[in-house]
Design a protein around this motif. Structure first.
Motif, PDB file in Angstrom:
ATOM      1  N   GLY A   1      16.133  21.919  -0.277  1.00 18.59           N
ATOM      2  CA  GLY A   1      17.342  21.197   0.081  1.00 18.59           C
ATOM      3  C   GLY A   1      17.432  20.753   1.527  1.00 18.59           C
ATOM      4  N   ARG A   2      16.402  21.002   2.351  1.00 16.69           N
ATOM      5  CA  ARG A   2      16.423  20.620   3.760  1.00 16.69           C
ATOM      6  C   ARG A   2      15.325  19.603   4.045  1.00 16.69           C
ATOM      7  N   LYS A   3      15.607  18.718   4.985  1.00 15.78           N
ATOM      8  CA  LYS A   3      14.592  17.744   5.381  1.00 15.78           C
ATOM      9  C   LYS A   3      13.544  18.430   6.239  1.00 15.78           C
ATOM     10  N   LEU A   4      12.272  18.242   5.851  1.00 13.78           N
ATOM     11  CA  LEU A   4      11.168  18.874   6.567  1.00 13.78           C
ATOM     12  C   LEU A   4      10.502  17.922   7.543  1.00 13.78           C
ATOM     13  N   ALA A   5      10.322  16.695   7.120  1.00 14.41           N
ATOM     14  CA  ALA A   5       9.618  15.731   7.973  1.00 14.41           C
ATOM     15  C   ALA A   5       9.985  14.329   7.546  1.00 14.41           C
ATOM     16  N   GLU A   6       9.704  13.399   8.432  1.00  8.29           N
ATOM     17  CA  GLU A   6       9.959  11.992   8.141  1.00  8.29           C
ATOM     18  C   GLU A   6       8.846  11.156   8.765  1.00  8.29           C
ATOM     19  N   VAL A   7       8.301  10.240   8.011  1.00  5.19           N
ATOM     20  CA  VAL A   7       7.267   9.342   8.511  1.00  5.19           C
ATOM     21  C   VAL A   7       7.803   7.925   8.414  1.00  5.19           C
TER      22      VAL A   7
ATOM     23  N   LYS B   1       0.833  -1.210   0.000  1.00  6.09           N
ATOM     24  CA  LYS B   1       0.000   0.000   0.000  1.00  6.09           C
ATOM     25  C   LYS B   1       0.866   1.258   0.000  1.00  6.09           C
ATOM     26  N   ASN B   2       1.961   1.235   0.745  1.00  2.00           N
ATOM     27  CA  ASN B   2       2.873   2.378   0.730  1.00  2.00           C
ATOM     28  C   ASN B   2       3.478   2.585  -0.650  1.00  2.00           C
ATOM     29  N   ILE B   3       3.872   1.495  -1.294  1.00  2.57           N
ATOM     30  CA  ILE B   3       4.457   1.608  -2.630  1.00  2.57           C
ATOM     31  C   ILE B   3       3.423   2.098  -3.634  1.00  2.57           C
ATOM     32  N   GLU B   4       2.199   1.584  -3.545  1.00  5.75           N
ATOM     33  CA  GLU B   4       1.138   2.027  -4.462  1.00  5.75           C
ATOM     34  C   GLU B   4       0.802   3.499  -4.255  1.00  5.75           C
ATOM     35  N   LEU B   5       0.780   3.950  -3.006  1.00  5.92           N
ATOM     36  CA  LEU B   5       0.528   5.365  -2.731  1.00  5.92           C
ATOM     37  C   LEU B   5       1.644   6.222  -3.317  1.00  5.92           C
ATOM     38  N   PHE B   6       2.870   5.775  -3.197  1.00  4.09           N
ATOM     39  CA  PHE B   6       3.999   6.499  -3.786  1.00  4.09           C
ATOM     40  C   PHE B   6       3.811   6.638  -5.297  1.00  4.09           C
ATOM     41  N   ASP B   7       3.400   5.567  -5.954  1.00  2.00           N
ATOM     42  CA  ASP B   7       3.184   5.627  -7.407  1.00  2.00           C
ATOM     43  C   ASP B   7       2.050   6.584  -7.760  1.00  2.00           C
ATOM     44  N   ARG B   8       0.982   6.563  -6.990  1.00  2.00           N
ATOM     45  CA  ARG B   8      -0.145   7.473  -7.272  1.00  2.00           C
ATOM     46  C   ARG B   8       0.258   8.931  -7.075  1.00  2.00           C
ATOM     47  N   LEU B   9       0.976   9.202  -6.012  1.00  2.00           N
ATOM     48  CA  LEU B   9       1.407  10.582  -5.756  1.00  2.00           C
ATOM     49  C   LEU B   9       2.375  11.068  -6.828  1.00  2.00           C
ATOM     50  N   SER B  10       3.257  10.179  -7.280  1.00  4.13           N
ATOM     51  CA  SER B  10       4.216  10.580  -8.315  1.00  4.13           C
ATOM     52  C   SER B  10       3.514  10.933  -9.617  1.00  4.13           C
TER      53      SER B  10
ATOM     54  N   LYS C   1       8.041 -13.848  21.081  1.00  2.00           N
ATOM     55  CA  LYS C   1       8.972 -13.401  20.056  1.00  2.00           C
ATOM     56  C   LYS C   1       8.704 -11.949  19.690  1.00  2.00           C
ATOM     57  N   LYS C   2       9.682 -11.349  19.058  1.00  2.00           N
ATOM     58  CA  LYS C   2       9.542  -9.997  18.533  1.00  2.00           C
ATOM     59  C   LYS C   2       9.139 -10.079  17.064  1.00  2.00           C
ATOM     60  N   GLN C   3       8.336  -9.127  16.649  1.00  2.00           N
ATOM     61  CA  GLN C   3       7.916  -9.049  15.249  1.00  2.00           C
ATOM     62  C   GLN C   3       7.998  -7.606  14.769  1.00  2.00           C
ATOM     63  N   THR C   4       8.254  -7.464  13.482  1.00  2.00           N
ATOM     64  CA  THR C   4       8.257  -6.139  12.857  1.00  2.00           C
ATOM     65  C   THR C   4       6.897  -5.884  12.219  1.00  2.00           C
ATOM     66  N   LYS C   5       6.374  -4.722  12.474  1.00  2.00           N
ATOM     67  CA  LYS C   5       5.058  -4.353  11.959  1.00  2.00           C
ATOM     68  C   LYS C   5       5.198  -3.159  11.022  1.00  2.00           C
ATOM     69  N   VAL C   6       4.677  -3.274   9.833  1.00  2.00           N
ATOM     70  CA  VAL C   6       4.684  -2.183   8.851  1.00  2.00           C
ATOM     71  C   VAL C   6       3.290  -1.568   8.828  1.00  2.00           C
ATOM     72  N   GLU C   7       3.228  -0.262   9.030  1.00  2.20           N
ATOM     73  CA  GLU C   7       1.952   0.463   9.041  1.00  2.20           C
ATOM     74  C   GLU C   7       1.747   1.209   7.727  1.00  2.20           C
ATOM     75  N   PHE C   8       0.546   1.716   7.556  1.00  3.75           N
ATOM     76  CA  PHE C   8       0.215   2.516   6.369  1.00  3.75           C
ATOM     77  C   PHE C   8      -0.516   3.777   6.823  1.00  3.75           C
ATOM     78  N   PRO C   9       0.227   4.781   7.309  1.00  7.92           N
ATOM     79  CA  PRO C   9      -0.401   6.031   7.773  1.00  7.92           C
ATOM     80  C   PRO C   9      -0.713   6.957   6.598  1.00  7.92           C
ATOM     81  N   GLU C  10      -1.699   6.612   5.837  1.00  8.89           N
ATOM     82  CA  GLU C  10      -1.984   7.318   4.582  1.00  8.89           C
ATOM     83  C   GLU C  10      -2.252   8.804   4.804  1.00  8.89           C
ATOM     84  N   ALA C  11      -3.084   9.115   5.799  1.00  8.49           N
ATOM     85  CA  ALA C  11      -3.441  10.524   6.028  1.00  8.49           C
ATOM     86  C   ALA C  11      -2.204  11.359   6.358  1.00  8.49           C
ATOM     87  N   ARG C  12      -1.297  10.811   7.190  1.00  8.48           N
ATOM     88  CA  ARG C  12      -0.089  11.549   7.557  1.00  8.48           C
ATOM     89  C   ARG C  12       0.811  11.764   6.336  1.00  8.48           C
ATOM     90  N   ILE C  13       0.928  10.742   5.508  1.00  7.31           N
ATOM     91  CA  ILE C  13       1.768  10.861   4.311  1.00  7.31           C
ATOM     92  C   ILE C  13       1.204  11.906   3.356  1.00  7.31           C
TER      93      ILE C  13
END
Length: 328
Positions: A229-235, A193-202, A246-258
Motif C-alpha cells: 500500500g505504499r509507494k516504493l519508487a517512481e521512474v 516501447k514503454n507500453i510494450e514493456l508494460f504488456d510483457r511484464l503484465s 525551442k523547447k522539446q519534450t523527450k521520452v526515454e525508455f530506461p528498460e533496465a531501471r524499470i
C-alpha cells in the motif's frame, strides 16, 4: 480414385459396372457420381482449396451432408485434368470434417478461433453433428483472459485499488496529450516501447503483481511501484530539452531501471515486510529525490555555439515506512 473415374459408365447384364475405354479428360470437367454409393470403398481424390485428400465414397456418403449429395449423384462435381475432385473451399479443417464423417467424433482444435473456423466449415458441408459439437464446446469452454489490466479514471479509484491489493502494484501513466511542447524524434518510439514493456511484464508476472494503467495522470510517461500500500519508487521517463530555438519534450525508455524496480516490488509479495538488510541491498542512494541534473556543452566546431541543457530521467524512491500520498 483413378483419373478416369469421372468418365461415363455403363451397366452390364450381370449388374456390374465397367468403365468405357479411357478418354482424355479436359482440364476441368463436370461429371456426376450417380450410382456411386454402391461402389463401397472406392477411393476418391479431393482437392480442397489446394490441399489434397484421399478418402472413400463410403466415408463421404455415410452421413447426411452436402458431401453425400455430391457423391450420390444429386450434385455435379468438377475435376481437373488429373482426376482430382475440386472443392472451392479452404482445406485447413477439411481433415477434421472427414474424421468426423468417418468416426462420428473428432478431437477439436485448441483455441476458440480455430473451433469457430471448424464450425463454419461444418455448416458449409451441412454436417449437423459436427456443428453441434463445436457449438457445445464454445458454450462450455469460454476462454478467460490471460490477465486483466484495470484502467483507472480517477484518483479515488487508483487509491482504492492500491490499498485493497494484497499484491505489489506497478502503475504506468501515459498521456501523450499532456505535453505543451513538441516531441523529439525518438519520443513516440520510446513511448511505444514503454507500453510494450508494460504488456510483457503484465503477462510475465500475472498473478504476482497488480498492473494498472493510468491515462488521466499529470505525467506523460511515468512508472510507479507500490508495496504493502505504499509507494516504493517512481521512474519518470520524460525530460525537457532546452535548445537554442525551442523547447522539446523527450521520452526515454530506461528498460533496465524499470525491470529492476519491478523485481524489487516482488519483495513485498508476502507478510511480514522484508528485513532492513534486504531492503538496503536493493536501495539506491539519491541525494535529491526528484531533482534534475543539467549538462552544458561548449562551443561547437566552426565557432557556432550549440548549448543544450537536458533534464535527465529522474527516479524517485520513497521510504517504505513513510506516509506518502498515492498521487503523482
Amino acid at each position: 480414385m483413378s483419373g478416369n473415374s469421372c468418365l461415363p459408365q455403363h451397366h452390364t447384364q450381370s449388374g456390374s459396372i465397367s468403365p468405357v475405354p479411357h478418354l482424355a479428360c479436359p482440364k476441368t470437367k463436370t461429371c456426376s457420381y450417380r450410382g456411386a454409393v454402391g461402389l463401397g470403398n472406392k477411393y476418391v481424390r479431393l482437392n480442397v482449396g489446394g490441399n489434397l485428400f484421399y478418402t472413400t465414397l463410403q466415408v463421404l456418403t455415410r452421413q447426411n451432408s452436402m458431401l453425400k449429395e455430391m457423391f450420390s449423384g444429386k450434385k455435379e462435381v468438377f475435376t481437373d485434368k488429373d482426376g482430382w475432385i475440386l472443392i472451392d473451399r479452404s482445406g485447413k479443417h477439411f481433415g477434421s470434417v472427414l474424421c468426423y464423417l468417418r468416426d462420428g467424433t473428432v478431437t477439436l482444435p485448441t483455441g476458440r478461433q480455430a473451433v469457430l473456423e471448424l464450425q463454419a466449415e461444418a455448416k458449409y458441408y451441412l454436417v449437423e453433428g459436427l456443428v453441434e459439437l463445436c457449438q457445445n464446446t464454445l458454450q462450455g469452454n469460454k476462454e478467460h483472459p490471460l490477465c486483466v489490466i484495470p484502467v483507472v479514471t480517477s484518483s479515488k479509484e487508483e487509491e482504492r485499488l492500491i490499498q485493497s491489493s494484497t499484491k505489489p502494484v506497478v502503475k504506468l501513466v501515459y498521456n501523450r496529450s499532456n505535453n505543451k511542447y513538441s516531441y523529439t524524434s525518438n519520443s513516440d518510439d520510446n513511448m511505444l516501447k514503454n507500453i510494450e514493456l508494460f504488456d510483457r511484464l503484465s503477462l510475465s508476472f500475472n498473478g504476482r503483481v497488480l498492473f494498472i494503467k493510468d491515462v488521466i495522470g499529470d505525467e506523460i510517461c511515468c512508472w510507479s511501484f507500490y508495496g504493502q500500500g505504499r509507494k516504493l519508487a517512481e521512474v519518470c521517463c520524460t525530460s525537457i530539452v532546452y535548445a537554442t530555438e525551442k523547447k522539446q519534450t523527450k521520452v526515454e525508455f530506461p528498460e533496465a531501471r524499470i525491470l529492476e524496480e519491478t523485481l524489487n516490488t516482488l519483495l513485498y509479495e508476502t507478510m511480514p515486510l522484508p528485513d532492513n538488510s534486504l531492503l538496503e541491498a536493493t536501495r539506491r542512494s539519491y541525494s535529491n529525490c526528484g531533482s534534475h541534473s543539467e549538462e552544458e556543452e561548449g562551443p561547437g566546431p566552426g565557432g557556432a555555439e550549440l548549448r543544450e541543457r537536458v533534464r535527465r530521467i529522474h527516479v524517485k524512491r520513497y521510504s517504505t515506512y513513510d506516509d506518502r500520498t498515492l498521487g503523482h
